[in-house]
Scaffold this motif. Structure first.
Motif, short mmCIF file in Angstrom:
data_model
loop_
_atom_site.label_atom_id
_atom_site.label_comp_id
_atom_site.label_asym_id
_atom_site.label_seq_id
_atom_site.Cartn_x
_atom_site.Cartn_y
_atom_site.Cartn_z
N ARG A 267 0.84 -1.20 0.00
CA ARG A 267 0.00 0.00 0.00
C ARG A 267 0.87 1.25 0.00
N LEU A 268 0.63 2.12 -0.98
CA LEU A 268 1.46 3.31 -1.15
C LEU A 268 0.61 4.56 -1.04
N PRO A 269 1.11 5.61 -0.39
CA PRO A 269 0.36 6.87 -0.35
C PRO A 269 0.37 7.56 -1.71
N VAL A 270 -0.75 8.16 -2.06
CA VAL A 270 -0.89 8.90 -3.31
C VAL A 270 -0.77 10.39 -3.01
N LEU A 271 0.01 11.09 -3.83
CA LEU A 271 0.12 12.55 -3.72
C LEU A 271 -1.01 13.16 -4.54
N ALA A 272 -2.19 13.22 -3.92
CA ALA A 272 -3.41 13.57 -4.64
C ALA A 272 -3.40 15.00 -5.14
N GLN A 273 -2.64 15.88 -4.48
CA GLN A 273 -2.64 17.29 -4.87
C GLN A 273 -1.63 17.60 -5.97
N TRP A 274 -0.95 16.57 -6.45
CA TRP A 274 0.06 16.79 -7.50
C TRP A 274 -0.63 17.29 -8.78
#
Length: 483
Positions: A267-274
């Motif tokens: 499970r990897l964090p997503v940089l949603a604000q990119w």
């Protein structure tokens, strides 16, 4: 033959339907779809048909393939129970600020004990006494300080967990060089560890992770603050790897995250604000997920950097729903993969295989068969030598999709019943059954395979069924039964 008038027949049919009652009608609506054609028989593996090699065949036989086994709240409760009740699961966040030398020595020597049997290298040469002495000296047990403060780190690359701080591969015989006896397991990018000791040559770290304590090469661990490490991927949004493996995009600009292997359940964090307009390592991000991965700086320090996980790679925004269809589908994604003892060969072994299937749905299992089979946090049916064939065969006949069946050193996952046989999928180095002439066929399946359970032989005289030690089932706590 006399036929009543059409109007009379309609009345009779209506009366018959009413006589069946609502419960019977409900049962009919839950009946499985027509049994699919199993396709042609295949050579070699006993009883195998073409269709048995697809998860759709087994799902189509179920009346409720998409029914939730556990929902998200129940899975969270199950994992809490696993962490609380199973001694093989370690909470590295609960480690004290410092550990005494005696505690560390006990942890290391519990793992790093030289086998009493002879060991050989890949060329069939016995490991000489001098080499053994060097390997054991690299444990650096004489360098343990009175107290050690754990350091916290993230794994940056899939890496082996080893019995000793060495890459030396060792084998129990001169003929079989598949099973490296110093290979314990593997950790994956983003896995959290507590570093508690370093080898004499400085190239290896002794670490505690949630499911295992062992030696890992220092080059694959980046250390940082406790809060940063323990907080990694603790909150969403995420991408969960749902393929057998996935890979990040190739990037010469940041080789540390280029074509990085990510295994099922990572499970990897997503940089949603990119911003979609902002390039990541020289590539525009619209066709990928921008995820955050740990990398190791030259001094061993942890740094978190963006990387691209292409949308073509099999991943999900959350863990998959825990249903029979999910378990079947996920298991079959490994079909044909080479067996890798202790996760060797960048693949996996039997217990790793089943734990990664369940991990893709967010369910935590212990690492090894010996621990999984007796876990108090699962719904266990235990068997002893006093249990006869009748009890064992009855339990096998009642297996449900996803049930885990344990014999000494091996685990199989049930996938269904057809024509009086119970079928399993398992990651196996061997396998055998009796041929038409009654002699045992010694197979070399050596990978993720689909086989019937009943004909499988552990020896010339003992079936797998005769050697079952445990059956484990994941189910809601309210339905658990006392073994």
């Amino acid at each position: 033959m006399f036929l009543a008038p059409r109007s009379t027949r309609r009345v009779l049919m209506l009366a018959l339907c009413l006589a069946l009652g609502s419960s019977a009608a409900s049962a009919l609506t839950r009946a499985p779809a027509a049994t699919p054609d199993p396709g042609p028989a295949l050579p070699y593996v006993i009883g195998l048909h073409e269709a048995y090699l697809t998860p759709q065949y087994w799902a189509a036989r179920l009346p409720d393939a998409d029914a939730l086994i556990l929902d998200r709240t129940q899975i969270a409760a199950q994992n809490t129970r696993m962490r609380a009740e199973d001694p093989h699961i370690q909470d590295i966040a609960a480690l004290p600020a410092s550990l005494p030398a005696a505690t560390l020595r006990e942890s290391i020597t519990a793992l790093s004990r030289w086998p009493t049997r002879a060991l050989y290298d890949a060329h069939g040469t016995a490991i000489p006494a001098g080499q053994r002495a060097d390997i054991e000296a690299n444990l650096a047990l004489d360098r343990l300080p009175a107290r050690t403060a754990p350091q916290y780190g993230l794994v940056v690359h899939r890496a082996a967990l080893r019995t000793f701080p060495t890459r030396q591969r060792v084998f129990s015989s001169t003929e079989n060089t598949d099973i490296d006896r110093f290979q314990e397991s593997a950790l994956f990018p983003g896995d959290k560890v507590a570093v508690v000791h370093r080898s004499a040559d400085g190239a290896w770290l002794f670490v505690h992770s949630e499911r295992y304590s062992a030696w890992i090469e220092a080059q694959y661990v980046a250390t940082g603050s406790r809060d940063t490490v323990l907080g990694y991927a603790a909150t969403g949004p995420y991408r969960v790897i749902t393929g057998a493996v996935a890979h990040t995009a190739f990037t010469p600009e940041e080789p540390r995250v280029s074509r990085l292997q990510l295994d099922m359940g990572v499970r990897l964090p997503v940089l949603a604000q990119w911003s979609p307009a902002q390039a990541v390592n020289g590539q525009q991000a619209h066709a990928s997920w921008v995820v955050q991965l740990p990398v190791r700086e030259a001094d061993g320090a942890l740094k978190l950097v963006p990387a691209l996980l292409p949308r073509s790679q099999d991943s999900s925004a959350d863990y998959l729903p825990l249903t029979p269809r999910t378990l079947l589908t996920q298991a079959y994604k490994f079909l044909g993969e080479r067996y890798g003892w202790g996760h060797d060969y960048d693949t996996r072994d039997c217990s790793g295989f089943v734990s990664e299937i369940y991990r893709s749905a967010g369910v935590l299992l212990p690492r090894n068969t010996s621990a999984q089979g007796i876990s108090p946090a699962l719904d266990r049916i235990a068997f002893t030598e006093k249990d006869g064939a009748a009890r064992r065969e009855r339990a096998v006949a009642e297996l449900q999709v996803g049930d885990l069946v344990y014999i000494p050193g091996h685990v199989m996952m049930a996938i269904g019943h057809v024509d009086g046989r119970t079928w399993v999928i398992h990651d196996t180095a061997g396998g055998s059954w009796k041929g038409e002439d009654g002699t045992r066929i010694q197979a070399h399946l050596n990978g993720v395979s689909v086989t019937p359970l009943e004909p499988m032989m552990a020896s010339d005289d003992l079936r797998y069924i005769d050697r079952i030690t445990n059956i484990q089932r994941v189910r809601p706590q309210s339905t658990r039964q006392t073994p």
